[in-house]
Design a protein around this motif. Sequence first.
Motif, PDB file in Angstrom:
ATOM      1  N   ALA A  16       0.814  -1.216   0.000  1.00 29.05           N
ATOM      2  CA  ALA A  16       0.000   0.000   0.000  1.00 29.05           C
ATOM      3  C   ALA A  16       0.849   1.269   0.000  1.00 29.05           C
ATOM      4  CB  ALA A  16      -0.922  -0.003   1.219  1.00 29.05           C
ATOM      5  N   GLY A  17       2.157   1.114   0.146  1.00 23.71           N
ATOM      6  CA  GLY A  17       3.047   2.272   0.163  1.00 23.71           C
ATOM      7  C   GLY A  17       2.954   3.071   1.456  1.00 23.71           C
ATOM      8  N   VAL A  18       2.592   2.401   2.523  1.00 21.51           N
ATOM      9  CA  VAL A  18       2.431   3.049   3.823  1.00 21.51           C
ATOM     10  C   VAL A  18       3.673   2.776   4.664  1.00 21.51           C
ATOM     11  CG1 VAL A  18       1.032   3.092   5.933  1.00 21.51           C
ATOM     12  CG2 VAL A  18      -0.078   2.827   3.710  1.00 21.51           C
ATOM     13  N   THR A  19       4.211   3.802   5.284  1.00 25.24           N
ATOM     14  CA  THR A  19       5.413   3.637   6.097  1.00 25.24           C
ATOM     15  C   THR A  19       5.069   3.223   7.522  1.00 25.24           C
ATOM     16  OG1 THR A  19       5.465   5.925   6.890  1.00 25.24           O
ATOM     17  CG2 THR A  19       6.570   5.455   4.773  1.00 25.24           C
ATOM     18  N   MET A  20       6.061   2.710   8.200  1.00 24.00           N
ATOM     19  CA  MET A  20       5.886   2.358   9.614  1.00 24.00           C
ATOM     20  C   MET A  20       5.557   3.610  10.422  1.00 24.00           C
ATOM     21  SD  MET A  20       8.901  -0.414  10.287  1.00 24.00           S
ATOM     22  CE  MET A  20       8.297  -0.959  11.864  1.00 24.00           C
ATOM     23  N   ASP A  21       6.212   4.714  10.093  1.00 23.60           N
ATOM     24  CA  ASP A  21       5.954   5.971  10.811  1.00 23.60           C
ATOM     25  C   ASP A  21       4.489   6.377  10.699  1.00 23.60           C
ATOM     26  OD1 ASP A  21       8.563   6.423  11.798  1.00 23.60           O
ATOM     27  OD2 ASP A  21       9.179   7.293   9.884  1.00 23.60           O
ATOM     28  N   GLN A  22       3.925   6.222   9.509  1.00 24.49           N
ATOM     29  CA  GLN A  22       2.519   6.580   9.309  1.00 24.49           C
ATOM     30  C   GLN A  22       1.606   5.684  10.148  1.00 24.49           C
ATOM     31  OE1 GLN A  22       2.781   6.129   4.991  1.00 24.49           O
ATOM     32  NE2 GLN A  22       2.056   8.247   4.772  1.00 24.49           N
ATOM     33  N   VAL A  23       1.878   4.391  10.122  1.00 25.78           N
ATOM     34  CA  VAL A  23       1.054   3.452  10.903  1.00 25.78           C
ATOM     35  C   VAL A  23       1.162   3.778  12.388  1.00 25.78           C
ATOM     36  CG1 VAL A  23       0.763   1.029  11.595  1.00 25.78           C
ATOM     37  CG2 VAL A  23       1.187   1.594   9.200  1.00 25.78           C
ATOM     38  N   CYS A  24       2.355   4.066  12.838  1.00 24.18           N
ATOM     39  CA  CYS A  24       2.561   4.372  14.258  1.00 24.18           C
ATOM     40  C   CYS A  24       1.840   5.653  14.664  1.00 24.18           C
ATOM     41  CB  CYS A  24       4.050   4.476  14.563  1.00 24.18           C
ATOM     42  SG  CYS A  24       4.881   2.885  14.447  1.00 24.18           S
ATOM     43  N   GLU A  25       1.878   6.640  13.801  1.00 23.91           N
ATOM     44  CA  GLU A  25       1.198   7.897  14.109  1.00 23.91           C
ATOM     45  C   GLU A  25      -0.309   7.694  14.260  1.00 23.91           C
ATOM     46  OE1 GLU A  25       0.443  12.202  12.010  1.00 23.91           O
ATOM     47  OE2 GLU A  25       2.357  11.220  11.652  1.00 23.91           O
ATOM     48  N   VAL A  26      -0.894   6.934  13.358  1.00 29.32           N
ATOM     49  CA  VAL A  26      -2.342   6.718  13.379  1.00 29.32           C
ATOM     50  C   VAL A  26      -2.754   5.733  14.475  1.00 29.32           C
ATOM     51  CG1 VAL A  26      -4.304   5.849  12.038  1.00 29.32           C
ATOM     52  CG2 VAL A  26      -2.614   7.319  10.947  1.00 29.32           C
ATOM     53  N   SER A  27      -1.957   4.693  14.688  1.00 24.46           N
ATOM     54  CA  SER A  27      -2.326   3.659  15.665  1.00 24.46           C
ATOM     55  C   SER A  27      -1.927   4.004  17.096  1.00 24.46           C
ATOM     56  CB  SER A  27      -1.684   2.318  15.287  1.00 24.46           C
ATOM     57  OG  SER A  27      -0.275   2.382  15.459  1.00 24.46           O
ATOM     58  N   GLY A  28      -0.970   4.913  17.241  1.00 20.30           N
ATOM     59  CA  GLY A  28      -0.504   5.266  18.578  1.00 20.30           C
ATOM     60  C   GLY A  28       0.542   4.312  19.140  1.00 20.30           C
ATOM     61  N   LEU A  29       1.052   3.415  18.312  1.00 19.59           N
ATOM     62  CA  LEU A  29       2.082   2.467  18.745  1.00 19.59           C
ATOM     63  C   LEU A  29       3.468   3.030  18.453  1.00 19.59           C
ATOM     64  CD1 LEU A  29       0.492  -0.782  17.311  1.00 19.59           C
ATOM     65  CD2 LEU A  29       0.419   0.016  19.670  1.00 19.59           C
ATOM     66  N   SER A  30       4.459   2.577  19.191  1.00 17.74           N
ATOM     67  CA  SER A  30       5.824   3.033  18.932  1.00 17.74           C
ATOM     68  C   SER A  30       6.397   2.286  17.728  1.00 17.74           C
ATOM     69  CB  SER A  30       6.717   2.802  20.152  1.00 17.74           C
ATOM     70  OG  SER A  30       7.007   1.427  20.308  1.00 17.74           O
ATOM     71  N   LYS A  31       7.335   2.924  17.069  1.00 21.47           N
ATOM     72  CA  LYS A  31       7.945   2.323  15.890  1.00 21.47           C
ATOM     73  C   LYS A  31       8.733   1.063  16.259  1.00 21.47           C
ATOM     74  CE  LYS A  31      10.649   3.456  11.800  1.00 21.47           C
ATOM     75  NZ  LYS A  31      11.373   4.524  11.092  1.00 21.47           N
ATOM     76  N   SER A  32       9.415   1.086  17.381  1.00 25.10           N
ATOM     77  CA  SER A  32      10.190  -0.098  17.787  1.00 25.10           C
ATOM     78  C   SER A  32       9.267  -1.283  18.082  1.00 25.10           C
ATOM     79  CB  SER A  32      11.083   0.212  18.983  1.00 25.10           C
ATOM     80  OG  SER A  32      10.311   0.565  20.103  1.00 25.10           O
ATOM     81  N   TYR A  33       8.112  -1.010  18.677  1.00 22.37           N
ATOM     82  CA  TYR A  33       7.139  -2.071  18.962  1.00 22.37           C
ATOM     83  C   TYR A  33       6.592  -2.646  17.661  1.00 22.37           C
ATOM     84  CZ  TYR A  33       3.085  -4.367  21.123  1.00 22.37           C
ATOM     85  OH  TYR A  33       2.143  -5.277  21.526  1.00 22.37           O
ATOM     86  N   LEU A  34       6.215  -1.784  16.720  1.00 22.84           N
ATOM     87  CA  LEU A  34       5.700  -2.250  15.435  1.00 22.84           C
ATOM     88  C   LEU A  34       6.754  -3.059  14.691  1.00 22.84           C
ATOM     89  CD1 LEU A  34       3.613  -2.447  13.197  1.00 22.84           C
ATOM     90  CD2 LEU A  34       4.329  -0.174  12.419  1.00 22.84           C
ATOM     91  N   CYS A  35       7.983  -2.588  14.706  1.00 22.29           N
ATOM     92  CA  CYS A  35       9.073  -3.309  14.040  1.00 22.29           C
ATOM     93  C   CYS A  35       9.223  -4.707  14.623  1.00 22.29           C
ATOM     94  CB  CYS A  35      10.372  -2.519  14.174  1.00 22.29           C
ATOM     95  SG  CYS A  35      11.764  -3.296  13.340  1.00 22.29           S
ATOM     96  N   ASP A  36       9.232  -4.805  15.941  1.00 25.03           N
ATOM     97  CA  ASP A  36       9.354  -6.108  16.598  1.00 25.03           C
ATOM     98  C   ASP A  36       8.187  -7.026  16.252  1.00 25.03           C
ATOM     99  OD1 ASP A  36      11.747  -5.436  17.770  1.00 25.03           O
ATOM    100  OD2 ASP A  36      10.899  -5.059  19.755  1.00 25.03           O
TER     101      ASP A  36
END
Length: 71
Positions: A25-45
């Motif tokens: 979808a061309g969506v970055t981790m930063d974008q998902v984290c901003e909208v979901s409220g999760l940290s980038k390190s948590y999403l990466c893990d």
Amino acid sequence: MKNFWKTEMVQLFDYSAFRSERMKAGVTMDQVCEVSGLSKSYLCDIELGRRNATLETGQRLVKALKKLAGA
């Protein structure tokens, strides 16, 4: 018994598939984290299978991706 069901529900969410769909979808981790409220390190893990997430977290990720992808 309650812990069994919680574990089973978490396993139903395929986090590697989430990463694949996010990238398609061309969506970055930063974008998902901003909208979901999760940290980038948590999403990466989560995406790399280093951590398990609750069903609630999986739902937050899916909602964020749908919103960002315009689905």
